[in-house]
Scaffold this motif. Structure first.
Motif, PDB file in Angstrom:
ATOM      1  N   UNK A  38      -6.074   5.024   5.166  1.00  0.00           N
ATOM      2  CA  UNK A  38      -6.082   6.464   4.873  1.00  0.00           C
ATOM      3  C   UNK A  38      -7.472   6.862   4.407  1.00  0.00           C
ATOM      4  N   UNK A  39      -8.161   7.620   5.229  1.00  0.00           N
ATOM      5  CA  UNK A  39      -9.484   8.128   4.861  1.00  0.00           C
ATOM      6  C   UNK A  39     -10.366   7.015   4.298  1.00  0.00           C
ATOM      7  N   UNK A  40     -10.379   5.872   4.989  1.00  0.00           N
ATOM      8  CA  UNK A  40     -11.234   4.764   4.593  1.00  0.00           C
ATOM      9  C   UNK A  40     -10.643   3.827   3.553  1.00  0.00           C
ATOM     10  N   UNK A  41      -9.449   4.121   3.044  1.00  0.00           N
ATOM     11  CA  UNK A  41      -8.815   3.258   2.046  1.00  0.00           C
ATOM     12  C   UNK A  41      -7.697   2.458   2.702  1.00  0.00           C
ATOM     13  N   UNK A  42      -7.678   1.169   2.414  1.00  0.00           N
ATOM     14  CA  UNK A  42      -6.718   0.256   3.016  1.00  0.00           C
ATOM     15  C   UNK A  42      -5.660  -0.136   1.989  1.00  0.00           C
ATOM     16  N   UNK A  43      -4.410  -0.217   2.419  1.00  0.00           N
ATOM     17  CA  UNK A  43      -3.329  -0.703   1.559  1.00  0.00           C
ATOM     18  C   UNK A  43      -2.322  -1.455   2.410  1.00  0.00           C
ATOM     19  N   UNK A  44      -1.519  -2.272   1.737  1.00  0.00           N
ATOM     20  CA  UNK A  44      -0.442  -3.003   2.412  1.00  0.00           C
ATOM     21  C   UNK A  44       0.773  -2.976   1.510  1.00  0.00           C
ATOM     22  N   UNK A  45       1.940  -2.840   2.134  1.00  0.00           N
ATOM     23  CA  UNK A  45       3.188  -2.849   1.390  1.00  0.00           C
ATOM     24  C   UNK A  45       4.241  -3.657   2.128  1.00  0.00           C
ATOM     25  N   UNK A  46       5.091  -4.291   1.347  1.00  0.00           N
ATOM     26  CA  UNK A  46       6.258  -4.994   1.889  1.00  0.00           C
ATOM     27  C   UNK A  46       7.411  -4.016   1.824  1.00  0.00           C
ATOM     28  N   UNK A  47       8.148  -3.910   2.915  1.00  0.00           N
ATOM     29  CA  UNK A  47       9.269  -2.972   2.966  1.00  0.00           C
ATOM     30  C   UNK A  47      10.547  -3.701   3.337  1.00  0.00           C
ATOM     31  N   UNK A  48      11.656  -3.209   2.776  1.00  0.00           N
ATOM     32  CA  UNK A  48      12.975  -3.607   3.243  1.00  0.00           C
ATOM     33  C   UNK A  48      13.744  -2.323   3.529  1.00  0.00           C
ATOM     34  N   UNK A  49      14.401  -2.294   4.670  1.00  0.00           N
ATOM     35  CA  UNK A  49      15.086  -1.084   5.112  1.00  0.00           C
ATOM     36  C   UNK A  49      16.488  -1.426   5.594  1.00  0.00           C
ATOM     37  N   UNK A  50      17.429  -0.584   5.190  1.00  0.00           N
ATOM     38  CA  UNK A  50      18.826  -0.721   5.611  1.00  0.00           C
ATOM     39  C   UNK A  50      19.107   0.311   6.689  1.00  0.00           C
TER      40      UNK A  50
END
Length: 142
Positions: free
Chosen positions: A104-116
């Motif tokens: 996002x606009x040069x910023x990096x992130x990572x997330x772990x997701x769990x979805x039902x």
């Protein structure tokens, strides 16, 4: 439980397609061509989301959050989905986990997701999101 089950294939396709929707909806260059009604068809009536911040959003709040972020970026927002796998699965219900990386606009992130997900013939890709829980793997760069 096979990762090649028809329900897994539908849920996986939905995760990938819905994140493409976000890329297009959040980009000023493509937002006008996106059918926002997809959100109404995507989320189950009792949908809840817990983003990495820990706040609990209901269905209406989630849809409003997505609506409010329309055209926020100018070609500088992308999402990559990896490591999709199935957890619990029945004939019409499945839990998927996946890693979501965002730029996002040069910023990096990572997330772990769990979805039902539950099967729904009226939903995009044949499944509705019922619950989503995300946690940081990497907070946005400063």
């Amino acid at each position: 439980m096979s990762q090649e089950s028809p329900l897994f294939q539908k849920a996986r396709a939905e995760v990938l397609a819905f994140h493409r929707f976000f890329e297009e909806w959040y980009d000023a260059a493509t937002a006008d061509s996106v059918d926002f009604a997809r959100c109404d068809r995507t989320f189950g009536q009792s949908f809840h989301m817990i983003p990495p911040t820990g706040r609990l959003f209901n269905r209406a709040e989630t849809i409003e959050l997505i609506r409010a972020n329309r055209a926020t970026y100018r070609g500088d927002f992308t999402i990559e989905i990896t490591d999709i796998s199935a957890g619990f699965e029945t004939a019409d219900t499945i839990v998927l986990t996946y890693v979501e990386a965002q730029w996002r606009a040069g910023k990096h992130s990572r997330r772990q997701a769990s979805a039902l997900f539950t099967a729904s013939s009226s939903a995009p890709n044949g499944v509705e999101w019922q619950h989503l829980h995300e946690t940081w793997l990497q907070m946005p760069d400063n």
